[in-house]
Design a protein around this motif. Structure first.
Motif, PDB file in Angstrom:
ATOM      1  N   GLY A 238       0.812  -1.213   0.000  1.00 28.94           N
ATOM      2  CA  GLY A 238       0.000   0.000   0.000  1.00 28.94           C
ATOM      3  C   GLY A 238       0.846   1.263   0.000  1.00 28.94           C
ATOM      4  N   SER A 239       0.174   2.386   0.159  1.00 25.24           N
ATOM      5  CA  SER A 239       0.851   3.687   0.078  1.00 25.24           C
ATOM      6  C   SER A 239       1.809   3.930   1.240  1.00 25.24           C
ATOM      7  CB  SER A 239      -0.194   4.811   0.044  1.00 25.24           C
ATOM      8  OG  SER A 239      -1.040   4.745   1.181  1.00 25.24           O
ATOM      9  N   ASN A 241       4.098   1.972   2.211  1.00 23.44           N
ATOM     10  CA  ASN A 241       5.404   1.374   1.919  1.00 23.44           C
ATOM     11  C   ASN A 241       5.955   1.946   0.618  1.00 23.44           C
ATOM     12  OD1 ASN A 241       7.689  -0.160   1.648  1.00 23.44           O
ATOM     13  ND2 ASN A 241       6.630  -2.106   1.316  1.00 23.44           N
ATOM     14  N   PRO A 242       6.882   2.905   0.706  1.00 32.15           N
ATOM     15  CA  PRO A 242       7.420   3.524  -0.511  1.00 32.15           C
ATOM     16  C   PRO A 242       8.232   2.568  -1.370  1.00 32.15           C
ATOM     17  CG  PRO A 242       8.659   4.224   1.416  1.00 32.15           C
ATOM     18  CD  PRO A 242       7.479   3.468   1.929  1.00 32.15           C
ATOM     19  N   LEU A 243       8.629   1.440  -0.799  1.00 31.56           N
ATOM     20  CA  LEU A 243       9.413   0.456  -1.549  1.00 31.56           C
ATOM     21  C   LEU A 243       8.543  -0.665  -2.101  1.00 31.56           C
ATOM     22  CD1 LEU A 243      12.527   0.117   0.815  1.00 31.56           C
ATOM     23  CD2 LEU A 243      12.263   1.561  -1.210  1.00 31.56           C
ATOM     24  N   GLY A 244       7.227  -0.500  -2.051  1.00 30.65           N
ATOM     25  CA  GLY A 244       6.306  -1.545  -2.496  1.00 30.65           C
ATOM     26  C   GLY A 244       6.490  -1.914  -3.959  1.00 30.65           C
ATOM     27  N   VAL A 245       6.731  -0.916  -4.806  1.00 33.49           N
ATOM     28  CA  VAL A 245       6.911  -1.175  -6.246  1.00 33.49           C
ATOM     29  C   VAL A 245       8.151  -2.035  -6.480  1.00 33.49           C
ATOM     30  CG1 VAL A 245       7.426  -0.113  -8.470  1.00 33.49           C
ATOM     31  CG2 VAL A 245       5.705   0.905  -6.984  1.00 33.49           C
ATOM     32  N   ILE A 246       9.242  -1.689  -5.817  1.00 24.17           N
ATOM     33  CA  ILE A 246      10.486  -2.459  -5.973  1.00 24.17           C
ATOM     34  C   ILE A 246      10.297  -3.872  -5.455  1.00 24.17           C
ATOM     35  CG2 ILE A 246      12.912  -2.589  -5.265  1.00 24.17           C
ATOM     36  CD1 ILE A 246      12.889   0.472  -5.096  1.00 24.17           C
ATOM     37  N   LEU A 247       9.624  -4.010  -4.306  1.00 23.10           N
ATOM     38  CA  LEU A 247       9.360  -5.336  -3.732  1.00 23.10           C
ATOM     39  C   LEU A 247       8.526  -6.188  -4.688  1.00 23.10           C
ATOM     40  CD1 LEU A 247       9.343  -7.342  -1.354  1.00 23.10           C
ATOM     41  CD2 LEU A 247       7.312  -6.154  -0.477  1.00 23.10           C
ATOM     42  N   ALA A 248       7.469  -5.589  -5.255  1.00 23.98           N
ATOM     43  CA  ALA A 248       6.595  -6.325  -6.167  1.00 23.98           C
ATOM     44  C   ALA A 248       7.357  -6.767  -7.421  1.00 23.98           C
ATOM     45  CB  ALA A 248       5.408  -5.453  -6.556  1.00 23.98           C
ATOM     46  N   THR A 249       8.245  -5.905  -7.920  1.00 21.06           N
ATOM     47  CA  THR A 249       9.036  -6.251  -9.103  1.00 21.06           C
ATOM     48  C   THR A 249       9.978  -7.409  -8.808  1.00 21.06           C
ATOM     49  OG1 THR A 249       8.958  -3.937  -9.834  1.00 21.06           O
ATOM     50  CG2 THR A 249      10.622  -5.353 -10.844  1.00 21.06           C
ATOM     51  N   LEU A 250      10.651  -7.369  -7.663  1.00 25.07           N
ATOM     52  CA  LEU A 250      11.593  -8.431  -7.297  1.00 25.07           C
ATOM     53  C   LEU A 250      10.874  -9.752  -7.045  1.00 25.07           C
ATOM     54  CD1 LEU A 250      14.001  -6.461  -4.917  1.00 25.07           C
ATOM     55  CD2 LEU A 250      14.393  -7.129  -7.301  1.00 25.07           C
ATOM     56  N   VAL A 251       9.676  -9.685  -6.461  1.00 23.34           N
ATOM     57  CA  VAL A 251       8.896 -10.904  -6.214  1.00 23.34           C
ATOM     58  C   VAL A 251       8.409 -11.505  -7.531  1.00 23.34           C
ATOM     59  CG1 VAL A 251       6.734 -11.784  -5.248  1.00 23.34           C
ATOM     60  CG2 VAL A 251       8.182 -10.276  -3.885  1.00 23.34           C
ATOM     61  N   GLY A 252       8.082 -10.650  -8.492  1.00 21.39           N
ATOM     62  CA  GLY A 252       7.522 -11.124  -9.755  1.00 21.39           C
ATOM     63  C   GLY A 252       8.532 -11.785 -10.667  1.00 21.39           C
ATOM     64  N   THR A 278       1.932  -0.606  -8.008  1.00 18.90           N
ATOM     65  CA  THR A 278       2.626  -1.736  -7.402  1.00 18.90           C
ATOM     66  C   THR A 278       2.139  -3.046  -8.015  1.00 18.90           C
ATOM     67  OG1 THR A 278       2.803  -0.471  -5.339  1.00 18.90           O
ATOM     68  CG2 THR A 278       3.213  -2.834  -5.212  1.00 18.90           C
ATOM     69  N   ILE A 279       0.826  -3.138  -8.205  1.00 14.88           N
ATOM     70  CA  ILE A 279       0.233  -4.338  -8.819  1.00 14.88           C
ATOM     71  C   ILE A 279       0.707  -4.497 -10.260  1.00 14.88           C
ATOM     72  CG2 ILE A 279      -1.938  -5.389  -9.554  1.00 14.88           C
ATOM     73  CD1 ILE A 279      -3.257  -3.891  -7.188  1.00 14.88           C
ATOM     74  N   LEU A 280       0.676  -3.417 -11.017  1.00 16.78           N
ATOM     75  CA  LEU A 280       1.080  -3.485 -12.423  1.00 16.78           C
ATOM     76  C   LEU A 280       2.564  -3.806 -12.557  1.00 16.78           C
ATOM     77  CD1 LEU A 280      -0.947  -0.512 -13.962  1.00 16.78           C
ATOM     78  CD2 LEU A 280      -1.486  -2.948 -14.008  1.00 16.78           C
ATOM     79  N   ALA A 281       3.380  -3.305 -11.632  1.00 15.03           N
ATOM     80  CA  ALA A 281       4.807  -3.633 -11.657  1.00 15.03           C
ATOM     81  C   ALA A 281       5.008  -5.132 -11.463  1.00 15.03           C
ATOM     82  CB  ALA A 281       5.553  -2.843 -10.570  1.00 15.03           C
ATOM     83  N   PHE A 282       4.246  -5.711 -10.555  1.00 12.72           N
ATOM     84  CA  PHE A 282       4.308  -7.161 -10.338  1.00 12.72           C
ATOM     85  C   PHE A 282       3.929  -7.909 -11.610  1.00 12.72           C
ATOM     86  CE2 PHE A 282       1.680 -10.927  -9.389  1.00 12.72           C
ATOM     87  CZ  PHE A 282       2.649 -11.748  -8.836  1.00 12.72           C
TER      88      PHE A 282
END
Length: 332
Positions: A238-239, A241-252, A278-282
């Motif tokens: 969610g908002s 966590n500023p690192l959510g996008v990076i986390l989602a990319t690494l998990v994906g 974040t979802i779209l990055a994943f």
């Protein structure tokens, strides 16, 4: 009003969700419970995605029958510079749905002598922004999100291919590809009936290949939708966590699926409070940088070029994720 009907009832199939809910209620299930909610989510998303999948693959395969590899090569050969990258990225939208299917075409185009940057633009766009993703995203997130997603995906493909072209990375392509030569095989002109048969065969073959991923994706989506607490998702994606996008990319990246398998997970995550970008990055990481496809690509290019390709895609995906998070309030 008409567009809302198309988006909700034709693409989104809300009527199907209501129908399944009524059916489960008549069987005596409490629709406010977690178990019945999971069953409804699983049945609705499985049927909806399968119907859309079959329709889209049939349609795209019919279109694709007009663009066999040798014809695509001829089209790309007429363009130069960034214009060739743009055309290559656009051609990628009517080709296979996952990166593992795109890599053999990429190798064929490279062996045929097309500029390396042009072939990489194709390799990036093919799994990331096919026409199927446009319709499926439209069914879940709406037309604004779907159209912007496709546009930024094409931008990543064009910019990524252009960067690789400017850096002159040809020496990092495996020599057996560069020396393979090019054998032109004339493709017979197909009749409309033959194109329809081809589209049907492609639809059945693709459905057989991706249906297990749909079931897994829908199962994970049902679990997230009905069993995982909302505050867990908000804390991680969610908002706050500023690192959510990076986390989602690494998990994906280590995962392997196509957009049909990731859509139900994305739908459930959005419902639970995850940010759109974040979802779209994943989703982009899963479809573009999956571990199996990178292993395949490693057979064709040397580590330095593979690393550059992954880096360009990862940076582009992360930037797109933060961009969508920034504009989420205006497009949802």
């Amino acid at each position: 009003m008409i567009w809302d009907f198309i988006q909700n009832q034709i693409l989104g199939m809300k009527w199907l969700n209501e129908l399944i809910g009524m059916g489960l209620s008549k069987l005596g299930l409490d629709m406010s419970g977690r178990i019945s909610g999971s069953i409804q989510f699983f049945l609705y998303d499985t049927v909806k995605i399968t119907i859309l999948l079959c329709f889209l693959i049939f349609l795209i395969s019919y279109i694709q029958s007009y663009f066999p590899p040798e014809r695509s090569k001829m089209i790309l050969g007429r363009f130069h510079g960034m214009g060739a990258n743009c055309v290559s990225a656009l051609l990628g939208t009517v080709t296979p749905f996952c990166s593992c299917s795109s890599i053999p075409l990429f190798i064929g185009f490279t062996s045929a002598g097309l500029p390396l940057g042009v072939t990489f633009s194709f390799l990036i766009s093919s799994p990331m922004v096919d026409l199927g993703s446009l319709v499926l995203l439209m069914s879940i997130f709406g037309s604004k999100v779907a159209i912007i997603y496709v546009l930024v995906g094409l931008v990543i493909a064009v910019v990524g291919g252009t960067v690789i072209e400017k850096l002159h990375m040809e020496k990092y392509v495996e020599s057996f590809i560069l020396t393979a030569g090019n054998v032109d095989i004339e493709s017979p002109d197909l009749t409309k009936k033959e194109r329809l048969v081809y589209a049907k065969e492609q639809m059945l073959a693709t459905l057989k290949k991706v249906f297990p991923y749909i079931l897994v994706g829908v199962g994970i989506g049902a679990l997230i939708h009905n069993w995982i607490p909302e505050h867990w998702i908000e804390a991680a994606l969610g908002s706050d966590n500023p690192l959510g996008v990076i986390l989602a990319t690494l998990v994906g990246i280590p995962m392997y699926a196509d957009i049909f398998g990731t859509i139900p997970i994305a739908e459930a995550l959005l419902f639970k409070g995850a940010q759109l970008g974040t979802i779209l990055a994943f989703m982009m990481a899963v479809t573009t940088l999956s571990l199996p496809s990178m292993i395949m690509l490693k057979k064709a290019v040397k580590p330095k070029l593979l690393g550059l390709f992954m880096g360009i895609c990862a940076v582009g995906i992360i930037l797109v994720g933060y961009f969508f998070n920034a504009i989420q309030a205006f497009i949802l």
